[in-house]
Write a protein that holds these residues in place. Structure first.
Motif, PDB file in Angstrom:
ATOM      1  N   MET A   1      14.126 -20.804 -20.254  1.00  0.00           N
ATOM      2  CA  MET A   1      13.278 -19.882 -21.016  1.00  0.00           C
ATOM      3  C   MET A   1      13.979 -18.536 -21.171  1.00  0.00           C
TER       4      MET A   1
ATOM      5  N   GLU B   1      14.022 -14.858 -21.104  1.00  0.00           N
ATOM      6  CA  GLU B   1      13.209 -13.780 -20.547  1.00  0.00           C
ATOM      7  C   GLU B   1      13.570 -12.427 -21.140  1.00  0.00           C
TER       8      GLU B   1
ATOM      9  N   GLU C   1       8.094 -16.418 -32.318  1.00  0.00           N
ATOM     10  CA  GLU C   1       6.832 -16.518 -31.586  1.00  0.00           C
ATOM     11  C   GLU C   1       7.095 -16.506 -30.076  1.00  0.00           C
ATOM     12  N   GLY C   2       6.343 -15.699 -29.341  1.00  0.00           N
ATOM     13  CA  GLY C   2       6.477 -15.659 -27.890  1.00  0.00           C
ATOM     14  C   GLY C   2       7.562 -14.737 -27.370  1.00  0.00           C
ATOM     15  N   GLN C   3       8.352 -14.134 -28.258  1.00  0.00           N
ATOM     16  CA  GLN C   3       9.388 -13.182 -27.836  1.00  0.00           C
ATOM     17  C   GLN C   3       8.752 -12.031 -27.049  1.00  0.00           C
ATOM     18  N   ILE C   4       9.345 -11.701 -25.911  1.00  0.00           N
ATOM     19  CA  ILE C   4       8.830 -10.585 -25.119  1.00  0.00           C
ATOM     20  C   ILE C   4       9.344  -9.282 -25.717  1.00  0.00           C
TER      21      ILE C   4
ATOM     22  N   LYS D   1       2.830 -12.476 -33.292  1.00  0.00           N
ATOM     23  CA  LYS D   1       2.965 -13.627 -32.395  1.00  0.00           C
ATOM     24  C   LYS D   1       3.912 -13.350 -31.240  1.00  0.00           C
ATOM     25  N   ALA D   2       4.344 -12.104 -31.099  1.00  0.00           N
ATOM     26  CA  ALA D   2       5.219 -11.748 -29.973  1.00  0.00           C
ATOM     27  C   ALA D   2       4.354 -11.453 -28.757  1.00  0.00           C
ATOM     28  N   LYS D   3       5.014 -11.395 -27.592  1.00  0.00           N
ATOM     29  CA  LYS D   3       4.289 -11.034 -26.380  1.00  0.00           C
ATOM     30  C   LYS D   3       4.627  -9.575 -26.050  1.00  0.00           C
TER      31      LYS D   3
ATOM     32  N   GLU E   1      -2.999 -10.400 -24.373  1.00  0.00           N
ATOM     33  CA  GLU E   1      -2.867 -10.310 -22.918  1.00  0.00           C
ATOM     34  C   GLU E   1      -2.791  -8.856 -22.477  1.00  0.00           C
TER      35      GLU E   1
END
Ligand code: MG
Ligand code: MG
Ligand code: MG
Length: 308
Positions: free
Chosen positions: A1, A3, A68-71, A89-91, A108
């Motif tokens: 993954m 990070e 999507e999901g990129q921190i 859609k990013a974190k 979140e």
């Protein structure tokens, strides 16, 4: 993954967006966090290039979108329409910012440090002091440059006591004469000659949204408003094209005299009434001179927004 944490400021990045993101990466690396990476969402302007050249640093890498999901860690902005494509859609794990909070939400919990200061770097400086972090000369010059840029050498009405204090302390660490360095840096950003009109109106443009009505406030710094106004006709064609292409109801082009702290605006679109009401002034030849106005955030945006 993966990070990796991407740190970036707004589109059309200014000196605060670039320098603040670079400092956050450096401080993280100083503290053994190697996942952080400063990136940028647009071209480096001439003022920021002056800072990078002064320090012999390369600009952060340019990105155009995130997966999507990129921190991500946002500095100097929060509104999604000023952020990277794909931000929805990013974190978002962290935000450090000194603007209004709008068009922003996360699914979140996150770290969010918002202060009504003149500059993001002032907030970062305070955080670093609280954490007892060591600040080196490069980091000090990056933060000082951001503060000088956002506050126009502490002359903008957005300037707070915190910015003054931070700049004084940073100048000491950096061992620079703030006025001399600052004026050189600001002047580097006023060299507009080799930009086309289309580039000029996009150099520092903020996309805004009032109940679905889209408008833009763009700003350029100069040492001669007159010089910029020589290109009014061509500027207006470029602005009108943009209004049509992007379905804008208003485009305000603010030409700010950084030496005398005044602004002349060119306003076009179907809702120029919002501008006239905001400043209680009739536009003449699509223009109005706003004495003592230098801050988009504090003196232009709130009044125009309120008068929509
Ligand atoms: Mg900014
Ligand atoms: Mg800023
Ligand atoms: Mg700015």
């Amino acid at each position: 993954m993966n990070e990796e944490v991407l740190i970036f400021g707004h589109k059309n990045p200014d000196t605060d967006s670039i320098c603040s993101s670079m400092v956050c990466e450096m401080i993280d690396k100083d503290n053994g966090k190697n996942f952080s990476k400063a990136v940028r969402l647009g071209n480096i302007n001439k003022e920021t290039q002056y800072v990078l050249d002064y320090l012999g640093l390369d600009a952060p890498e340019l990105i155009e979108k995130v997966e999507e999901g990129q921190i991500v860690f946002l500095v100097d902005h929060n509104e999604f329409n000023q952020s990277v494509d794909g931000i929805e859609k990013a974190k978002i794990v962290s935000v450090i910012d000194h603007h209004r909070i709008a068009n922003f939400e996360t699914s979140e919990p996150l770290c969010y440090n918002a202060k009504p200061y003149g500059c993001t770097s002032t907030i970062i400086f305070e955080e670093l002091k609280q954490l007892g972090c060591e600040i080196n000369r490069t980091e000090a010059i990056l933060m000082a440059s951001a503060i000088i840029s956002d506050t126009l050498l502490l002359k903008s009405p957005t300037t707070t006591e915190y910015d003054k204090k931070a700049l004084a302390e940073l100048a000491k660490i950096a061992n620079i004469d703030v006025n001399q360095y600052g004026l050189e840096m600001l002047k580097a950003g006023t060299d507009l000659d080799d930009f086309s009109e289309e580039q000029l109106i996009n150099l520092d443009a903020k996309n805004l949204d009032k109940n679905g009505e889209k408008f833009v406030i763009a700003q350029v710094n100069t040492v001669s408003i007159e010089d910029v106004l020589k290109r009014q006709q061509q500027l207006e064609s470029a602005i009108n094209k943009k209004i049509e292409n992007e379905g804008l109801c208003l485009f305000v082009f603010a030409i700010t005299d950084i030496l005398n702290s005044n602004t002349e605006i060119i306003a076009l679109g179907s809702r120029t009434d919002a501008v006239e009401n905001a400043f209680n002034k009739k536009l003449e030849n699509n223009r109005a001179f706003l004495e003592g106005v230098v801050s988009r955030k504090k003196q232009l945006l709130p009044l125009i927004d309120k008068n929509f």
